[in-house]
Scaffold this motif. Sequence first.
Motif, PDB file in Angstrom:
ATOM      1  N   ASP A  35      15.133  54.003  34.430  1.00 29.28           N
ATOM      2  CA  ASP A  35      13.670  53.551  34.660  1.00 29.28           C
ATOM      3  C   ASP A  35      12.920  54.180  35.874  1.00 29.28           C
ATOM      4  O   ASP A  35      11.949  54.031  35.965  1.00 29.28           O
ATOM      5  N   LEU A  36      13.719  54.438  36.826  1.00 33.36           N
ATOM      6  CA  LEU A  36      13.271  54.903  38.380  1.00 33.36           C
ATOM      7  C   LEU A  36      14.308  55.742  38.820  1.00 33.36           C
ATOM      8  O   LEU A  36      15.465  55.737  38.555  1.00 33.36           O
ATOM      9  N   PHE A  64      11.424  57.278  51.532  1.00 34.61           N
ATOM     10  CA  PHE A  64      11.669  57.018  50.242  1.00 34.61           C
ATOM     11  C   PHE A  64      10.824  57.664  49.330  1.00 34.61           C
ATOM     12  O   PHE A  64       9.674  57.414  49.648  1.00 34.61           O
ATOM     13  N   LEU A  65      11.213  58.053  48.167  1.00 40.80           N
ATOM     14  CA  LEU A  65      10.437  58.471  46.931  1.00 40.80           C
ATOM     15  C   LEU A  65      10.975  57.674  45.806  1.00 40.80           C
ATOM     16  O   LEU A  65      11.967  58.043  45.510  1.00 40.80           O
ATOM     17  N   LEU A  66       9.972  57.323  44.946  1.00 42.17           N
ATOM     18  CA  LEU A  66      10.096  56.769  43.746  1.00 42.17           C
ATOM     19  C   LEU A  66       9.545  57.510  42.658  1.00 42.17           C
ATOM     20  O   LEU A  66       8.230  57.585  42.743  1.00 42.17           O
ATOM     21  N   VAL A  67      10.420  58.051  41.524  1.00 44.88           N
ATOM     22  CA  VAL A  67       9.712  58.499  40.492  1.00 44.88           C
ATOM     23  C   VAL A  67       9.956  57.606  39.288  1.00 44.88           C
ATOM     24  O   VAL A  67      10.896  57.203  38.930  1.00 44.88           O
ATOM     25  N   PRO A  68       8.783  57.129  38.768  1.00 48.85           N
ATOM     26  CA  PRO A  68       8.774  56.283  37.477  1.00 48.85           C
ATOM     27  C   PRO A  68       8.782  57.000  36.319  1.00 48.85           C
ATOM     28  O   PRO A  68       8.661  58.219  36.210  1.00 48.85           O
ATOM     29  N   ARG A  69       9.198  56.412  35.154  1.00 48.53           N
ATOM     30  CA  ARG A  69       9.233  57.006  34.000  1.00 48.53           C
ATOM     31  C   ARG A  69       8.000  57.613  33.467  1.00 48.53           C
ATOM     32  O   ARG A  69       7.912  58.622  32.831  1.00 48.53           O
ATOM     33  N   ILE A 113      10.077  48.909  43.858  1.00 50.34           N
ATOM     34  CA  ILE A 113      10.926  49.062  42.720  1.00 50.34           C
ATOM     35  C   ILE A 113      10.652  47.871  41.722  1.00 50.34           C
ATOM     36  O   ILE A 113      10.610  47.987  40.454  1.00 50.34           O
ATOM     37  N   ARG A 114      10.423  46.488  42.331  1.00 46.67           N
ATOM     38  CA  ARG A 114      10.054  45.508  41.431  1.00 46.67           C
ATOM     39  C   ARG A 114       8.970  45.721  40.733  1.00 46.67           C
ATOM     40  O   ARG A 114       8.736  45.474  39.591  1.00 46.67           O
ATOM     41  N   GLU A 115       7.952  46.360  41.290  1.00 46.11           N
ATOM     42  CA  GLU A 115       6.546  46.607  40.801  1.00 46.11           C
ATOM     43  C   GLU A 115       6.634  47.702  39.682  1.00 46.11           C
ATOM     44  O   GLU A 115       6.209  47.745  38.619  1.00 46.11           O
ATOM     45  N   LEU A 116       7.526  48.776  40.021  1.00 49.67           N
ATOM     46  CA  LEU A 116       7.500  49.995  39.065  1.00 49.67           C
ATOM     47  C   LEU A 116       8.425  49.848  37.986  1.00 49.67           C
ATOM     48  O   LEU A 116       8.152  50.332  36.854  1.00 49.67           O
ATOM     49  N   ALA A 117       9.497  49.128  38.181  1.00 53.63           N
ATOM     50  CA  ALA A 117      10.576  49.004  37.034  1.00 53.63           C
ATOM     51  C   ALA A 117      10.877  47.512  36.699  1.00 53.63           C
ATOM     52  O   ALA A 117      11.920  47.532  35.589  1.00 53.63           O
ATOM     53  N   GLY A 118      10.952  46.570  37.609  1.00 51.61           N
ATOM     54  CA  GLY A 118      11.319  45.256  37.432  1.00 51.61           C
ATOM     55  C   GLY A 118      12.760  44.837  38.220  1.00 51.61           C
ATOM     56  O   GLY A 118      13.264  45.922  38.641  1.00 51.61           O
ATOM     57  N   ASP A 119      13.189  43.753  38.165  1.00 53.81           N
ATOM     58  CA  ASP A 119      14.286  43.261  38.994  1.00 53.81           C
ATOM     59  C   ASP A 119      15.539  43.798  38.317  1.00 53.81           C
ATOM     60  O   ASP A 119      16.369  44.033  39.158  1.00 53.81           O
TER      61      ASP A 119
END
Length: 393
Positions: A35-36, A64-69, A113-119
């Motif tokens: 998911d991320l 940190f860098l987050l790559v979403p789907r 993380i919670r915003e982009l992909a959930g718990d």
Amino acid sequence: MTAPLPAAPERGFAEAELVQRTQRAQALMREAGFDLLLLTTEPEVRYFSGFLTPFWQSPTRPWFLLVPRAGKPVAVIPEIGGACMARTWLDDIRTWPAPRPDDDGVSLLTEAIRELAGDAATVGLPMGHESHLRMPLADFQRLRERLPGLDVADATPLVRRLRMVKSDAEVAKIAHVATLVSDAFDQAPRLFRVGMPLVEAFRAFKTACLGLGVDDVPYLVGGAGPGGYDDIISPPGERPLADGDVLMLDTGCTFDGYFCDFDRNFAIGDTSDAARRAYDTLYRATEAGLAAVRPGAACREVHRAMRAVLEADGGATGNVGRFGHGLGMQLTEWPSHAAFDTTVIEPGMVLTLEPAMAYGDGRMMVHEENLVVRDDGPELLTRRAPRALPRIG
């Protein structure tokens, strides 16, 4: 008159290339069930964002860098990097006033993380060979505690697959710095002399590289000794170069955040027949490696081709585990020319060939070139070393 410096490639990357990198990653994420992506190391953050800074030298702050789907990556970084990151193509940049040891970005990262992909997301994180987690382990444990449903999986194969094959723009940067350093090595007869302390030889070479236009010389190792050297990773000492020595310098210089990585050997005056024979063997081993590099071949086949030449000449390979590697944003990258590496070579890979051998009384010699793989085989990025051991003095 001083010769003009070669034209340098444009710095940075077009936004279209960064978009394409992200979209390729997102397609692989869907295949892998991620998911991320959570990225914490400099090359990965830079690969997707274009964020280039020497500030990573400081270990104080995590990044940190987050790559979403889908969509753009999201940066969660110390406030000191906000202005620099804002000059990239990213527009979702979340900062905190680091360092803040009691909560050094953990809360901000948890929220993102919670915003982009959930718990209960599946988060890909590089966990395999040649990767590391660049944040305090205690902070990573706090992140897991705050997101107990988080499933963390190894994203090393995904990141490796993306980064091993370079774009034309990446290759141009590596080719440029390799050309500049080839020019510096060509100055060897003017740079080095009998009686010069090894540490001064290092300084002279660094100065030459910088004068020719490299951005930095973050890596320079080597050695010198009668008839050869026995150590290539220690800092240079004050011992003067003497008639009969073999001098080797191995450098990783950079241009716009991309490395070259190659070495050259020199005889100081008259040196031993054993050293000249070792050089000849390594030159021919490199030629065998060049002949073996082709799309569809495995890296271990390249290793086998070089090793065969060394063994035929009675050259001991010592404890060297590989004869070359990938090259790019890091001095050494995947893959390895080693017996264990089954990676299939593809066009666009930038590789080094680096056979090494032991000879004589505890002496060793290393020979290294850089190349890019094309559809029809290898294209050298370095100017090929002389056929015979070059002599200075």
